[in-house]
Motif scaffolding. Structure first.
Motif, PDB file in Angstrom:
ATOM      1  N   LEU A  89       0.853  -1.189   0.000  1.00  0.00           N
ATOM      2  CA  LEU A  89       0.000   0.000   0.000  1.00  0.00           C
ATOM      3  C   LEU A  89       0.890   1.241   0.000  1.00  0.00           C
ATOM      4  O   LEU A  89       1.837   1.337   0.781  1.00  0.00           O
ATOM      5  CB  LEU A  89      -0.910   0.015   1.227  1.00  0.00           C
ATOM      6  CG  LEU A  89      -2.011  -1.051   1.297  1.00  0.00           C
ATOM      7  CD1 LEU A  89      -2.865  -0.838   2.549  1.00  0.00           C
ATOM      8  CD2 LEU A  89      -2.890  -1.024   0.058  1.00  0.00           C
ATOM      9  N   ALA A  95      -7.307   1.415   0.725  1.00  0.00           N
ATOM     10  CA  ALA A  95      -7.764   0.285  -0.101  1.00  0.00           C
ATOM     11  C   ALA A  95      -8.592  -0.664   0.745  1.00  0.00           C
ATOM     12  O   ALA A  95      -8.403  -0.771   1.966  1.00  0.00           O
ATOM     13  CB  ALA A  95      -6.568  -0.455  -0.693  1.00  0.00           C
ATOM     14  N   VAL A  97      -9.230  -4.353   1.824  1.00  0.00           N
ATOM     15  CA  VAL A  97      -8.423  -5.571   1.927  1.00  0.00           C
ATOM     16  C   VAL A  97      -9.320  -6.692   2.428  1.00  0.00           C
ATOM     17  O   VAL A  97     -10.069  -6.520   3.398  1.00  0.00           O
ATOM     18  CB  VAL A  97      -7.227  -5.371   2.878  1.00  0.00           C
ATOM     19  CG1 VAL A  97      -6.432  -6.667   3.026  1.00  0.00           C
ATOM     20  CG2 VAL A  97      -6.319  -4.253   2.366  1.00  0.00           C
ATOM     21  N   ILE A 169      -0.060  -6.272  -1.248  1.00  0.00           N
ATOM     22  CA  ILE A 169      -1.507  -6.461  -1.266  1.00  0.00           C
ATOM     23  C   ILE A 169      -1.957  -6.485  -2.723  1.00  0.00           C
ATOM     24  O   ILE A 169      -1.983  -5.456  -3.401  1.00  0.00           O
ATOM     25  CB  ILE A 169      -2.237  -5.334  -0.501  1.00  0.00           C
ATOM     26  CG1 ILE A 169      -1.701  -5.212   0.916  1.00  0.00           C
ATOM     27  CG2 ILE A 169      -3.744  -5.599  -0.493  1.00  0.00           C
ATOM     28  CD1 ILE A 169      -1.900  -6.445   1.772  1.00  0.00           C
ATOM     29  N   GLY A 170      -2.245  -7.662  -3.225  1.00  0.00           N
ATOM     30  CA  GLY A 170      -2.643  -7.793  -4.617  1.00  0.00           C
ATOM     31  C   GLY A 170      -3.741  -8.818  -4.793  1.00  0.00           C
ATOM     32  O   GLY A 170      -4.296  -9.332  -3.823  1.00  0.00           O
ATOM     33  N   ARG A 171      -4.038  -9.121  -6.057  1.00  0.00           N
ATOM     34  CA  ARG A 171      -5.024 -10.141  -6.398  1.00  0.00           C
ATOM     35  C   ARG A 171      -4.355 -11.169  -7.305  1.00  0.00           C
ATOM     36  O   ARG A 171      -3.551 -10.820  -8.173  1.00  0.00           O
ATOM     37  CB  ARG A 171      -6.234  -9.536  -7.121  1.00  0.00           C
ATOM     38  CG  ARG A 171      -7.025  -8.561  -6.269  1.00  0.00           C
ATOM     39  CD  ARG A 171      -8.240  -8.050  -7.011  1.00  0.00           C
ATOM     40  NE  ARG A 171      -9.211  -9.111  -7.266  1.00  0.00           N
ATOM     41  CZ  ARG A 171     -10.148  -9.485  -6.402  1.00  0.00           C
ATOM     42  NH1 ARG A 171     -10.243  -8.882  -5.221  1.00  0.00           N
ATOM     43  NH2 ARG A 171     -10.993 -10.442  -6.693  1.00  0.00           N
ATOM     44  N   GLN A 209      -5.699  -9.967   0.708  1.00  0.00           N
ATOM     45  CA  GLN A 209      -5.939  -9.827  -0.736  1.00  0.00           C
ATOM     46  C   GLN A 209      -6.577  -8.464  -0.993  1.00  0.00           C
ATOM     47  O   GLN A 209      -7.444  -8.020  -0.235  1.00  0.00           O
ATOM     48  CB  GLN A 209      -6.881 -10.936  -1.207  1.00  0.00           C
ATOM     49  CG  GLN A 209      -7.315 -10.831  -2.663  1.00  0.00           C
ATOM     50  CD  GLN A 209      -8.283 -11.944  -3.029  1.00  0.00           C
ATOM     51  OE1 GLN A 209      -8.140 -13.074  -2.572  1.00  0.00           O
ATOM     52  NE2 GLN A 209      -9.263 -11.637  -3.847  1.00  0.00           N
ATOM     53  N   ARG A 210      -6.151  -7.818  -2.057  1.00  0.00           N
ATOM     54  CA  ARG A 210      -6.751  -6.519  -2.402  1.00  0.00           C
ATOM     55  C   ARG A 210      -8.197  -6.716  -2.812  1.00  0.00           C
ATOM     56  O   ARG A 210      -8.525  -7.585  -3.632  1.00  0.00           O
ATOM     57  CB  ARG A 210      -5.957  -5.845  -3.521  1.00  0.00           C
ATOM     58  CG  ARG A 210      -6.449  -4.415  -3.849  1.00  0.00           C
ATOM     59  CD  ARG A 210      -5.568  -3.774  -4.908  1.00  0.00           C
ATOM     60  NE  ARG A 210      -4.261  -3.416  -4.360  1.00  0.00           N
ATOM     61  CZ  ARG A 210      -3.977  -2.244  -3.813  1.00  0.00           C
ATOM     62  NH1 ARG A 210      -4.925  -1.309  -3.715  1.00  0.00           N
ATOM     63  NH2 ARG A 210      -2.763  -1.989  -3.371  1.00  0.00           N
ATOM     64  N   ARG A 212     -12.196  -4.900  -3.789  1.00  0.00           N
ATOM     65  CA  ARG A 212     -12.724  -3.975  -4.787  1.00  0.00           C
ATOM     66  C   ARG A 212     -13.862  -3.161  -4.184  1.00  0.00           C
ATOM     67  O   ARG A 212     -14.447  -3.561  -3.212  1.00  0.00           O
ATOM     68  CB  ARG A 212     -13.263  -4.744  -6.002  1.00  0.00           C
ATOM     69  CG  ARG A 212     -12.137  -5.399  -6.810  1.00  0.00           C
ATOM     70  CD  ARG A 212     -12.695  -6.283  -7.903  1.00  0.00           C
ATOM     71  NE  ARG A 212     -11.623  -6.847  -8.712  1.00  0.00           N
ATOM     72  CZ  ARG A 212     -11.741  -7.957  -9.446  1.00  0.00           C
ATOM     73  NH1 ARG A 212     -12.890  -8.628  -9.451  1.00  0.00           N
ATOM     74  NH2 ARG A 212     -10.743  -8.399 -10.157  1.00  0.00           N
TER      75      ARG A 212
END
Length: 212
Positions: A89, A95, A97, A169-171, A209-210, A212
């Protein structure tokens, strides 16, 4: 049955009531907590490393040696199992999470809460996280959080925020990518409302995990 009711009932099913001895002083409870953490470390063959060692190892922990880094300022022990895909981040970024976790009370050695089972695959923990130049703040999203539903607070335990400085932090976008995963030993002072009130440490396994 709505999602909130389902989460609450599941939480109750996996919770062991923490009794409190009114004659026990706060200092005695803290001493018991430290003894329980020390016992877990010994029984689980944990290798504790310092923050200096953690930095020298490029902010990684060797899972094969069961390494945990101890943060002296807050008493949290952290093992990074996976750094995760994506990016950290950024400064002044907020964001959503998504987390899947297991919470174990180390005093009773009991599993209290979890949402990492197949029946709850579509119901991850959701929180809003902000990076203020390296200081992380977060709150659970009401109605989309098992922790918030059960403990009655949208405040994210301080111990849960420790990993954000070090993990991505991603997908997951392909089969070779994996989201971040950590294991934490969180003392009462950095824990959820019940842990803080009754003075008990918790062991957490958490993925990030990121959202939406």
């Amino acid at each position: 049955m709505n999602k909130l009711a389902y989460l609450f009932l599941l939480a109750v099913g996996f919770t062991v009531f923490m009794s409190c001895d009114d004659t026990e002083t706060y200092a005695e409870k803290r001493a018991k907590e430290r003894a329980v953490i020390s016992k877990y470390i010994a029984d689980s063959a944990v290798t504790v490393i310092s923050e200096a060692q953690f930095k020298a190892n490029n902010y990684t922990t060797d899972v094969s040696k069961n390494e945990f880094v101890l943060f002296q300022s807050n008493g949290v022990y952290m093992q990074i199992i996976r750094n995760g895909c994506g990016e950290k981040l950024q400064h002044e970024e907020t964001a959503y999470v998504l987390c899947r976790f297991r919470e174990r009370n180390l005093i009773t050695d009991s599993l209290q809460l979890l949402n990492d089972v197949p029946s709850m695959a579509s119901l991850p923990e959701k929180m809003s996280v902000t990076n203020n130049y390296g200081t992380f703040t977060a709150s659970f999203v009401s109605g989309e959080s098992l922790m918030s539903t059960y403990y009655g607070s949208t405040s994210v335990p301080g111990g849960w925020l420790v990993p954000f400085t070090y993990i991505n932090i991603g997908r997951q976008s392909d089969p070779d990518e994996e989201i971040a995963k950590v294991r934490l030993i969180v003392p009462a002072s950095q824990g959820q409302a019940d842990a803080s009130q009754y003075v008990y440490p918790c062991l957490y396994d958490i993925t990030f995990q990121r959202g939406r």
